[in-house]
Design a protein around this motif. Structure first.
Motif, PDB file in Angstrom:
ATOM      1  N   PRO A  16     -28.272   3.139  49.470  1.00 41.05           N
ATOM      2  CA  PRO A  16     -27.967   4.270  48.573  1.00 41.05           C
ATOM      3  C   PRO A  16     -26.973   5.268  49.136  1.00 41.05           C
ATOM      4  O   PRO A  16     -26.177   5.840  48.389  1.00 41.05           O
ATOM      5  CB  PRO A  16     -29.342   4.919  48.358  1.00 41.05           C
ATOM      6  N   GLU A  17     -26.996   5.474  50.449  1.00 40.96           N
ATOM      7  CA  GLU A  17     -26.139   6.508  51.039  1.00 40.96           C
ATOM      8  C   GLU A  17     -24.747   6.013  51.400  1.00 40.96           C
ATOM      9  O   GLU A  17     -23.888   6.807  51.816  1.00 40.96           O
ATOM     10  CB  GLU A  17     -26.807   7.063  52.313  1.00 40.96           C
ATOM     11  N   THR A  18     -24.483   4.729  51.233  1.00 40.40           N
ATOM     12  CA  THR A  18     -23.220   4.157  51.679  1.00 40.40           C
ATOM     13  C   THR A  18     -22.117   4.352  50.642  1.00 40.40           C
ATOM     14  O   THR A  18     -22.240   3.901  49.505  1.00 40.40           O
ATOM     15  CB  THR A  18     -23.374   2.653  51.979  1.00 40.40           C
ATOM     16  N   ASP A  19     -21.062   5.010  51.041  1.00 42.98           N
ATOM     17  CA  ASP A  19     -19.861   5.124  50.213  1.00 42.98           C
ATOM     18  C   ASP A  19     -18.866   4.093  50.709  1.00 42.98           C
ATOM     19  O   ASP A  19     -18.159   4.301  51.692  1.00 42.98           O
ATOM     20  CB  ASP A  19     -19.264   6.534  50.323  1.00 42.98           C
ATOM     21  N   ASN A  20     -18.835   2.937  50.051  1.00 42.58           N
ATOM     22  CA  ASN A  20     -17.989   1.840  50.532  1.00 42.58           C
ATOM     23  C   ASN A  20     -16.583   1.858  49.942  1.00 42.58           C
ATOM     24  O   ASN A  20     -15.864   0.875  50.027  1.00 42.58           O
ATOM     25  CB  ASN A  20     -18.664   0.487  50.264  1.00 42.58           C
ATOM     26  N   ARG A  21     -16.196   2.985  49.357  1.00 42.57           N
ATOM     27  CA  ARG A  21     -14.837   3.180  48.851  1.00 42.57           C
ATOM     28  C   ARG A  21     -14.459   2.118  47.814  1.00 42.57           C
ATOM     29  O   ARG A  21     -13.304   1.679  47.749  1.00 42.57           O
ATOM     30  CB  ARG A  21     -13.820   3.188  50.000  1.00 42.57           C
ATOM     31  N   MET A  22     -15.436   1.744  47.031  1.00 43.88           N
ATOM     32  CA  MET A  22     -15.190   0.759  45.982  1.00 43.88           C
ATOM     33  C   MET A  22     -14.065   1.230  45.060  1.00 43.88           C
ATOM     34  O   MET A  22     -14.058   2.361  44.616  1.00 43.88           O
ATOM     35  CB  MET A  22     -16.478   0.548  45.187  1.00 43.88           C
ATOM     36  N   HIS A  23     -13.107   0.371  44.818  1.00 41.88           N
ATOM     37  CA  HIS A  23     -11.926   0.616  43.987  1.00 41.88           C
ATOM     38  C   HIS A  23     -10.895   1.502  44.681  1.00 41.88           C
ATOM     39  O   HIS A  23      -9.861   1.802  44.084  1.00 41.88           O
ATOM     40  CB  HIS A  23     -12.297   1.238  42.628  1.00 41.88           C
TER      41      HIS A  23
END
Length: 467
Positions: free
Chosen positions: A433-440
């Motif tokens: 939930p806490e992961t910001d994987n920079r999708m897009h």
């Protein structure tokens, strides 16, 4: 049951799993022009063939649905669980710093590259979950099917093609979101609107504007050409706008014109506050410059009023709303082309459960019309909801809790996945939930340990639902 065996299998296959993800991520699978036999172009075709070969080499029965979708079956028993993932990606974009978009690399426990998180990494994690169950000989009484599509980012025509000939499984999850379980996907309105106006030769003037790559991506860059303005004035005004927005402006003189590049930060349109919208910042800049009065400038000033830079909730458009289960409506202005006599544009709005055509589509149409702009949409995509107390969802949450030690809950998200129109489909993984994987965005990544635990969770879910 079988947790020890599942964990040992996935851990021992870590390197092979990561290399399989890299194999797929080295292929540029952005949507490309149609050619015969390749409905979404060369890249999506190539990545699908590669994935089908990979799955077949691991002993699964595979099928190619006209190069739209590929599937792998765990056995030939009654359908019970479908896992839906996709192999296409959004455009690579600019601003990458760790690696080139299609040259995946490992750094600090993360796998960087376009598609590592969305959605090739999770697709391979699901494949390895099926491998674990198969190769460990865990007995199943029902089938699991991995379904890999190639047009999720541009409308999901691939999955509609698949369901034209196949039935939904009783249960479906897509590893195209985040844990724990996303049982609510907001509705959406990708509002396409146009306007025409009388051309004007008066200077100073805007010759052209072009911004955005896809309707579901907050634009990280926007371009314009001005004529008849002092470049120092534009630079000074741009510096003021940068202080307010964080969006910078590059200005280059060419043939008595100024070429303007607004440089912000891209993001998924469902999370507009995570980006810096170069388009709305560029419009703000234009609104503060002394262009000669004309219908085009009047229309651009209207866009600034309708889509102010800091408004990501649709307040100015008259559609802001929220509810307790799914949260607030979000809105991003993502596409715009302007010439001397017309504009063509699209905004992307993600709408909570309380949203419908009467309180979103029609108010937006009315507000745009007040400014001489025509909304072309006749419908919008309704929200999607699956009961969080169902045995299916409880099984997913139990597996998540077992392998992470965290509390499992049901969540809502603005992004839409393949399950949006399926009766009993949810998004499940593959990021914490806490992961910001920079999708897009630039420097998209997946955390390797999260992919591994996802594969373990998926294998446990298969075991629990189908044994």
């Amino acid at each position: 049951m079988y947790r020890k065996e599942i964990e040992e299998y996935i851990d021992s296959h870590k390197d092979q799993m990561i290399e399989d993800i890299c194999t797929l991520c080295r292929i540029n699978s952005e949507k490309m022009p149609y050619t015969e036999g390749k409905p979404f172009g060369e890249g999506p075709f190539e990545v699908l063939q590669t994935a089908l070969t990979m799955m077949e080499n691991y002993g699964f029965s595979v099928r190619n649905y006209d190069n739209y979708v590929g599937t792998a079956d765990l056995n030939d028993k009654e359908a019970q669980l479908d896992i839906l993932a996709h192999l296409d990606v959004v455009p690579a974009g600019e601003g990458w710093t760790v690696t080139e978009p299609f040259e995946p690399v490992i750094k600090d426990g993360k796998l960087y590259g376009r598609g590592t998180a969305d959605d090739k990494g999770p697709a391979v994690a699901a494949l390895y979950a099926m491998r674990a169950v198969k190769e460990l000989g865990i007995p199943l009484s029902k089938n699991v099917r991995l379904i890999l599509g190639t047009d999720e980012e541009c409308g999901s025509s691939d999955i509609r093609h698949y369901y034209d000939v196949e039935e939904e499984a009783p249960m479906t999850f897509s590893p195209d979101g985040s844990f724990p379980v996303v049982n609510i996907e907001k509705g959406s309105l990708q509002g396409h609107f146009t306007a025409e106006f009388e051309p004007s030769d008066a200077v100073a003037r805007v010759i052209a504007i072009k911004a955005g790559t896809k309707a579901n991506v907050v634009p990280g860059k926007a371009f314009a050409v001005f004529e008849g303005l002092d470049d120092n004035l534009v630079r000074d005004t741009g510096a003021e706008v940068e202080k307010e927005t964080g969006v910078s402006f590059e200005i280059q003189g060419r043939n008595h014109t100024l070429e303007i590049t607004a440089i912000g930060e891209g993001a998924h349109a469902s999370l507009p506050t995570e980006g810096k919208n170069a388009l709305t910042a560029l419009l703000l800049l234009i609104s503060r410059l002394p262009f000669a009065p004309c219908a085009q400038i009047e229309a651009l000033h209207s866009l600034v009023k309708l889509f102010p830079y800091h408004d990501t909730s649709g307040e100015a458009l008259g559609v802001a709303m929220e509810d307790e289960l799914s949260g607030a409506l979000t809105l991003a202005f993502d596409l715009l082309e302007v010439s001397d006599d017309s504009l063509d544009a699209t905004f992307d709005s993600r709408c909570p459960i309380c949203a419908n055509e009467e309180n979103v589509l029609e108010p937006a149409r009315t507000r745009l019309a007040e400014h001489g702009v025509t909304l072309t949409n006749e419908t919008m995509t309704p929200p999607h909801y699956v009961d969080g107390n169902s045995d299916f969802v409880k099984t997913l949450l139990k597996a998540y809790e077992r392998y992470t030690g965290r509390k499992g809950t049901c969540e809502s998200m603005g992004g839409g996945t393949y399950v949006h129109s399926l009766k009993n489909g949810v998004a499940f993984g593959a990021a914490m939930p806490e992961t910001d994987n920079r999708m897009h965005g630039a420097d998209e990544f997946a955390v390797i340990d999260e992919l591994l635990v996802s594969a373990k969770i998926f294998a446990q879910v298969i075991t629990d639902l189908c044994r």
